[in-house]
Design a protein around this motif. Structure first.
Motif: not given
Length: 695
Positions: A580-606
């Motif tokens: 609801e705060t427009y904060t994006p998260y990444i959910k892997s195929e295994s169902g694990v949620e990761r915050e943006v700060s935990n992404l790699s540089g390329g992933e964060r850029t994309l």
């Protein structure tokens, strides 16, 4: 919107540069400081005119007095061209509004006024300066800005872009209106007009009844007043006529007085004339008596003259000549007397001589005695005769002198009295004429007096005919009617004033009733408004989270769609979640949620790129009804390395992304530029940017 051409003149390192752009992925590539970002700055200036900071120092070339930017773009099948200029003024730089022009298909549609151009551009493109700088133009090092801010800050900023903050503002603003309307409703509930509505209605009905009665009374008084006015006009007319008659009588009286005065003057004049006539008569009588006396004396003188032997009928000159003849006769007699006396004396001398001498005294001869005696006797006899003659002459002379004296006296008297007679006759004639004139004047005066007395009699007859009581009665009648008229008029005015007062009172009461009714209606409306505002506030309070949830869902779909397009089928699957705060998260195929700060540089850029594109598409769709058509990227490859292939993957992802009609990217990465459809190379020579089209 699709940019076709950008022209820069004296903009940063550009002296005169023309930069063409095409549909699809356009890449401005070159080393540091060669003027790549200046083109994006120039596009922003051309479209909106406002500086990014406080001044235009970042735009105008250092050694230039003026600069210009021309942007030609295509929108909805029409070609547009906008011109803006800069001018150095003293130590400052300002926009040159004389250069400001906007053309549509070669036809000028706005100029000079920046607000007019901005309104036209917003109508044409669908975005304003804030939306352009926040969504369309992703400036250097700001691609990941929205991902790095705190969630509440991100929510606030995006709510503003989505327009959701307006609901919060509206909710807060409505609270003030709700409080204001509730206060107004309470004030109306305590309003005396609303509380006393029944009393006002009763008073209105009572005033209406009194107003009707007053109108009836007014009609009655008006009718009486009109009748009285008519009577007053009639009596005024009558009085006017009598006043005119009185004025005529007054005039007659003035004439009477004048005639009387004239009569008195005539009588005085006649009396004086009569006195003069009597005096004249007495004087003439006296003159006649004197004339008779003188004529009697003249007759006696004539008788004497007749006795003397002088004809009295002859003229005085003849008598005078006759008297002169007496003188001649007396002189002759005196001559004879003197001659006789001389002869006697001569004889006496002769006698004396003869007495002493015997010689003739004449011839001197000696005389005889006898002769002497005879001579003496003769001389004595002659002397005696002469003596007798002397005596006779003396007597004759004395008689003639007596007669002459008597005749002369009589002639002198006659001569003296005759002119007197003429004079008296003339005086008598003159006085008789004067007497006749006086008598004529007296008769004229008498005639005038008679005429004046006739006029006086006529005037007095006319005066006697005028009845003053009629005038007095008319005045009294007029006074009575006027009093009645005045009373009625005063009563009418009083009633009219009362009617006006009642009408004003009715209007006031009606106005108060209307106002009270309006207040009641207003109070009822306010009650409804308060109810509606309460409902709206509740709706705004509940709709914002709902709309935000909807926006989050759509945003998540947009971001996921863009991210899928960027990654393609060859890359690993990345599922995006947005709270609801427009904060994006990444959910892997295994169902694990990761915050943006935990992404790699390329992933964060994309993710940042996909987040930006999805956000832009959503905002443009909600604002304008169509998606994002242009995107400006300034150094999007920050934090990416060529060793791990992240730059290549980003470039390939952008080149595959066809949802946006035109993407213009500024980069110093040759690897990134190789993936672009159109490459524009910038180089710098002698502090001047050069444009080279590679593909």
């Amino acid at each position: 919107m699709r940019i076709e051409l950008v022209y820069l003149e004296n903009i940063r390192s550009h002296v005169k540069s023309t930069v063409p752009f095409a549909r699809g992925f356009n890449c401005l590539v070159g080393g540091l400081g060669c003027g790549k970002s200046s083109i994006l700055y120039a596009i922003d200036f051309a479209l909106f005119g406002d500086p990014l900071g406080r001044s235009y120092d970042y735009l105008l070339r250092e050694d230039a007095e003026s600069g210009k930017v021309v942007v030609q773009f295509f929108q909805n099948g029409k070609r547009y061209k906008i011109f803006r200029g800069l001018k150095r003024r003293g130590k400052g730089i300002s926009q040159d509004f004389d250069e400001l022009k906007l053309f549509e298909n070669e036809e000028q549609i706005a100029s000079v006024k920046s607000d007019a151009v901005a309104e036209q551009l917003k109508a044409i493109t669908g975005f304003n300066k804030e939306l352009f700088r926040e969504i369309v133009w992703v400036r250097q090092e700001r691609l990941k800005e929205l991902l790095d801010v705190r969630p509440r800050e991100r929510q606030k900023r995006l709510d503003e872009l989505f327009g959701l903050s307006d609901y919060e503002i509206a909710w807060s603003n409505l609270a003030g209106y709700q409080k204001e309307y509730e206060g107004e409703k309470k004030a109306y509930e305590k309003d005396p007009d609303i509380a006393g509505m029944e009393t006002l209605n009763r008073e209105y009905n009572r005033t209406v009844e009194e107003f009707s009665l007053t109108e009836l009374k007014l009609q009655e008084i008006t009718q009486k007043l009109n009748q009285t006015k008519k009577e007053l006009e009639e009596v005024d007319l009558k009085l006017k006529k009598l006043e005119a008659e009185k004025a005529a009588i007054e005039e007659l009286k003035r004439k009477e007085a004048q005639i009387q005065a004239n009569l008195a003057n005539i009588e005085d004049s006649s009396a004086r004339l009569a006195e003069k006539i009597e005096k004249k008569k007495a004087l003439i009588e006296e003159f006649k008596k004197q004339l008779d006396s003188i004529e009697t004396q003249i007759e006696s003188f004539k008788t004497k003259l007749k006795e003397i032997g002088i004809s009295p009928e002859q003229p005085l000159d003849a008598i005078r000549q006759y008297l002169a003849a007496f003188d001649d006769q007396i002189s002759s007699l005196k001559g004879e007397q003197e001659a006789a006396l001389r002869n006697i004396q001569e004889n006496q001398r002769r006698v004396s001589s003869l007495a002493t001498e015997n010689r003739c005294p004449l011839c001197l001869q000696t005389l005889t005695e006898e002769y002497k005696n005879r001579l003496l006797q003769r001389i004595n006899e002659e002397n005696d005769n002469r003596q007798k003659t002397l005596t006779q002459l003396k007597n004759e002379i004395e008689e003639l002198q007596r007669i002459r004296s008597q005749a002369n006296t009589t002639f002198l008297n006659l001569q003296m009295f005759t002119p007197k007679t003429e004079e008296l006759k003339k005086r008598i004639d003159t006085e008789t004429q004067a007497l006749n004139e006086l008598q004529r004047e007296f008769e004229e005066k008498h005639k005038i007096e008679k005429e004046l007395r006739s006029q006086l009699k006529t005037i007095r007859t006319e005066i006697s005919r005028f009845d003053l009581t009629k005038l007095e009665n008319a005045k009294a009648q007029r006074e009575q009617i006027f009093k009645q008229y005045y009373i009625l008029d005063s009563e009418l005015r009083t009633k009219e004033n009362r009617k006006k007062d009642l009408a004003n009172r009715l209007n006031e009461i009606k106005e108060r009733i209307d106002q009270a009714q309006q207040k009641i209606e207003r109070m009822e409306k306010i009650a409804k408004i308060v109810e509606i505002i309460g409902s709206l506030r509740d709706a705004y309070r509940s709709i914002q989270p709902k709309l935000r949830s909807e926006f989050v869902k759509v945003l998540r779909n947009f971001v996921q769609q863009v991210l899928d397009n960027l990654i393609g089928s060859e890359g690993p699957l990345i599922n995006v979640l947005i709270d609801e705060t427009y904060t994006p998260y990444i959910k892997s195929e295994s169902g694990v949620e990761r915050e943006v700060s935990n992404l790699s540089g390329g992933e964060r850029t994309l993710l940042a790129f996909a987040y930006r594109l999805g956000l832009g598409q959503l905002i443009m769709q909600s604002r304008t009804g169509h998606g994002l058509s242009i995107l400006l990227l300034d150094e999007p490859t920050e934090s990416l390395g060529s060793e791990d292939g992240s730059i290549d993957r980003l470039a390939e992802a952008i080149s595959r992304f066809k949802a946006i009609e035109q993407i213009i990217a500024v980069t110093h990465s040759e690897a990134f530029a190789e993936k672009a459809e159109h490459v524009i190379r910038l180089e710098k020579e002698a502090n001047e940017s050069k444009i080279l089209l590679e593909k």
